[in-house]
Write a protein that holds these residues in place. Sequence first.
Motif, PDB file in Angstrom:
ATOM      1  N   PRO A 197      14.092 -17.420   8.772  1.00 13.73           N
ATOM      2  CA  PRO A 197      12.746 -17.285   9.466  1.00 13.73           C
ATOM      3  C   PRO A 197      12.545 -15.989  10.094  1.00 13.73           C
ATOM      4  O   PRO A 197      11.405 -15.462   9.927  1.00 13.73           O
ATOM      5  N   THR A 198      13.589 -14.907  10.366  1.00 15.88           N
ATOM      6  CA  THR A 198      13.267 -13.734  10.870  1.00 15.88           C
ATOM      7  C   THR A 198      12.817 -12.845   9.499  1.00 15.88           C
ATOM      8  O   THR A 198      11.724 -12.052   9.890  1.00 15.88           O
ATOM      9  N   ASP A 199      13.463 -12.924   8.673  1.00 17.46           N
ATOM     10  CA  ASP A 199      12.921 -12.380   7.292  1.00 17.46           C
ATOM     11  C   ASP A 199      11.529 -12.569   6.799  1.00 17.46           C
ATOM     12  O   ASP A 199      10.580 -11.879   6.683  1.00 17.46           O
ATOM     13  N   LEU A 200      11.089 -14.220   7.029  1.00 13.97           N
ATOM     14  CA  LEU A 200       9.632 -14.389   7.010  1.00 13.97           C
ATOM     15  C   LEU A 200       8.607 -14.012   7.946  1.00 13.97           C
ATOM     16  O   LEU A 200       7.570 -13.774   7.684  1.00 13.97           O
ATOM     17  N   LEU A 201       9.139 -13.628   8.922  1.00 15.76           N
ATOM     18  CA  LEU A 201       8.262 -12.998  10.104  1.00 15.76           C
ATOM     19  C   LEU A 201       8.108 -11.595  10.318  1.00 15.76           C
ATOM     20  O   LEU A 201       7.231 -11.347  10.889  1.00 15.76           O
ATOM     21  N   THR A 202       8.868 -11.052   9.388  1.00 11.31           N
ATOM     22  CA  THR A 202       8.800  -9.496   9.406  1.00 11.31           C
ATOM     23  C   THR A 202       7.827  -8.891   8.249  1.00 11.31           C
ATOM     24  O   THR A 202       8.041  -9.329   7.491  1.00 11.31           O
ATOM     25  N   PRO A 203       6.743  -8.230   9.099  1.00 11.40           N
ATOM     26  CA  PRO A 203       5.831  -7.833   8.024  1.00 11.40           C
ATOM     27  C   PRO A 203       6.304  -6.679   7.063  1.00 11.40           C
ATOM     28  O   PRO A 203       7.263  -5.984   7.325  1.00 11.40           O
ATOM     29  N   GLY A 204       5.998  -6.886   5.748  1.00  4.11           N
ATOM     30  CA  GLY A 204       6.186  -5.897   4.733  1.00  4.11           C
ATOM     31  C   GLY A 204       5.438  -4.697   4.808  1.00  4.11           C
ATOM     32  O   GLY A 204       4.477  -4.556   5.656  1.00  4.11           O
ATOM     33  N   PRO A 205       5.473  -3.721   3.947  1.00  5.09           N
ATOM     34  CA  PRO A 205       4.697  -2.408   3.897  1.00  5.09           C
ATOM     35  C   PRO A 205       3.261  -2.863   3.652  1.00  5.09           C
ATOM     36  O   PRO A 205       2.259  -2.111   4.034  1.00  5.09           O
ATOM     37  N   GLN A 206       2.816  -3.781   2.667  1.00  6.85           N
ATOM     38  CA  GLN A 206       1.702  -4.165   2.617  1.00  6.85           C
ATOM     39  C   GLN A 206       0.905  -4.800   3.656  1.00  6.85           C
ATOM     40  O   GLN A 206      -0.211  -4.621   3.861  1.00  6.85           O
ATOM     41  N   GLU A 207       1.616  -5.488   4.377  1.00  8.14           N
ATOM     42  CA  GLU A 207       1.144  -6.137   5.891  1.00  8.14           C
ATOM     43  C   GLU A 207       0.702  -5.162   6.677  1.00  8.14           C
ATOM     44  O   GLU A 207      -0.109  -5.159   7.470  1.00  8.14           O
ATOM     45  N   ARG A 208       1.444  -4.183   6.844  1.00  8.10           N
ATOM     46  CA  ARG A 208       1.609  -3.210   7.821  1.00  8.10           C
ATOM     47  C   ARG A 208       1.984  -1.869   7.365  1.00  8.10           C
ATOM     48  O   ARG A 208       2.992  -1.518   7.514  1.00  8.10           O
ATOM     49  N   PRO A 209       0.942  -1.138   6.615  1.00  8.81           N
ATOM     50  CA  PRO A 209       1.103   0.169   5.941  1.00  8.81           C
ATOM     51  C   PRO A 209       1.427   1.179   7.002  1.00  8.81           C
ATOM     52  O   PRO A 209       0.945   1.209   8.133  1.00  8.81           O
ATOM     53  N   ASP A 210       1.912   2.180   6.444  1.00  9.94           N
ATOM     54  CA  ASP A 210       2.231   3.485   7.260  1.00  9.94           C
ATOM     55  C   ASP A 210       0.933   4.088   7.456  1.00  9.94           C
ATOM     56  O   ASP A 210       0.024   4.069   6.583  1.00  9.94           O
ATOM     57  N   ARG A 211       0.642   4.790   8.789  1.00 13.12           N
ATOM     58  CA  ARG A 211      -0.603   5.545   8.766  1.00 13.12           C
ATOM     59  C   ARG A 211      -0.178   6.880   8.654  1.00 13.12           C
ATOM     60  O   ARG A 211       0.929   7.509   8.574  1.00 13.12           O
ATOM     61  N   SER A 212      -1.344   7.651   7.877  1.00 13.76           N
ATOM     62  CA  SER A 212      -0.899   8.703   7.680  1.00 13.76           C
ATOM     63  C   SER A 212      -1.761   9.855   8.816  1.00 13.76           C
ATOM     64  O   SER A 212      -2.844   9.667   9.086  1.00 13.76           O
ATOM     65  N   GLU A 213      -0.773  10.638   9.404  1.00 10.31           N
ATOM     66  CA  GLU A 213      -1.296  11.308  10.566  1.00 10.31           C
ATOM     67  C   GLU A 213      -1.328  12.720  10.242  1.00 10.31           C
ATOM     68  O   GLU A 213      -1.396  13.465  11.244  1.00 10.31           O
ATOM     69  N   GLU A 214      -1.551  13.048   9.039  1.00 17.12           N
ATOM     70  CA  GLU A 214      -1.529  14.424   8.588  1.00 17.12           C
ATOM     71  C   GLU A 214      -2.957  14.760   9.008  1.00 17.12           C
ATOM     72  O   GLU A 214      -4.093  14.540   8.689  1.00 17.12           O
ATOM     73  N   LEU A 215      -3.199  16.102   9.690  1.00 18.15           N
ATOM     74  CA  LEU A 215      -4.393  16.624  10.234  1.00 18.15           C
ATOM     75  C   LEU A 215      -4.730  17.583   9.492  1.00 18.15           C
ATOM     76  O   LEU A 215      -4.078  18.561   8.826  1.00 18.15           O
ATOM     77  N   LEU A 216      -6.140  17.817   9.635  1.00 20.51           N
ATOM     78  CA  LEU A 216      -6.628  19.237   8.869  1.00 20.51           C
ATOM     79  C   LEU A 216      -6.310  20.429   9.644  1.00 20.51           C
ATOM     80  O   LEU A 216      -6.961  20.514  10.726  1.00 20.51           O
ATOM     81  N   ARG A 217      -5.607  21.148   9.079  1.00 17.80           N
ATOM     82  CA  ARG A 217      -5.092  22.534   9.889  1.00 17.80           C
ATOM     83  C   ARG A 217      -5.947  23.424   9.924  1.00 17.80           C
ATOM     84  O   ARG A 217      -6.322  24.216  10.864  1.00 17.80           O
ATOM     85  N   GLN A 218      -6.763  23.754   8.695  1.00 18.07           N
ATOM     86  CA  GLN A 218      -7.773  24.720   8.630  1.00 18.07           C
ATOM     87  C   GLN A 218      -8.736  24.325   7.761  1.00 18.07           C
ATOM     88  O   GLN A 218      -8.595  23.586   6.684  1.00 18.07           O
ATOM     89  N   SER A 219     -10.265  24.889   7.764  1.00 17.96           N
ATOM     90  CA  SER A 219     -10.947  24.362   6.876  1.00 17.96           C
ATOM     91  C   SER A 219     -10.694  25.072   5.706  1.00 17.96           C
ATOM     92  O   SER A 219     -10.481  26.361   5.506  1.00 17.96           O
ATOM     93  N   GLU A 220     -11.151  24.425   4.476  1.00 20.35           N
ATOM     94  CA  GLU A 220     -11.260  24.983   3.258  1.00 20.35           C
ATOM     95  C   GLU A 220     -12.468  25.011   2.487  1.00 20.35           C
ATOM     96  O   GLU A 220     -13.143  24.071   2.497  1.00 20.35           O
ATOM     97  N   GLU A 221     -12.655  25.973   1.952  1.00 19.23           N
ATOM     98  CA  GLU A 221     -13.946  26.140   1.068  1.00 19.23           C
ATOM     99  C   GLU A 221     -13.810  25.235  -0.218  1.00 19.23           C
ATOM    100  O   GLU A 221     -12.778  24.989  -0.882  1.00 19.23           O
ATOM    101  N   GLN A 222     -15.040  24.251  -0.369  1.00 21.80           N
ATOM    102  CA  GLN A 222     -15.003  23.490  -1.549  1.00 21.80           C
ATOM    103  C   GLN A 222     -15.072  24.331  -2.835  1.00 21.80           C
ATOM    104  O   GLN A 222     -15.719  25.379  -2.852  1.00 21.80           O
ATOM    105  N   ARG A 223     -14.340  23.830  -4.028  1.00 16.02           N
ATOM    106  CA  ARG A 223     -14.901  24.351  -5.215  1.00 16.02           C
ATOM    107  C   ARG A 223     -16.070  24.164  -5.657  1.00 16.02           C
ATOM    108  O   ARG A 223     -16.509  23.050  -5.382  1.00 16.02           O
TER     109      ARG A 223
END
Length: 82
Positions: A46-72
Amino acid sequence: MKRGAAIVALALTLALAGCGSREALRPAEGKALPPKPAMAATQPTPTDLLTPGPQERPDRSEELLRQSEEQRDDRFDLPPQH
């Protein structure tokens, strides 16, 4: 009147706080767990069935934009034709 409402609210809060169960989950009497998945090596608990997997609870991408970049230059970004 206000004191009575406060007492009723406190009583309801305490009643709701006592509803939580601390026992391990198990199937109801006479019922069984769902059948074992075809590709699984063992029956999930039952614990395995109640634990969300990576698709149910994906990791957040917290990478911030450090500096602006010119578009190509995009050679396909053409102005509309008349």
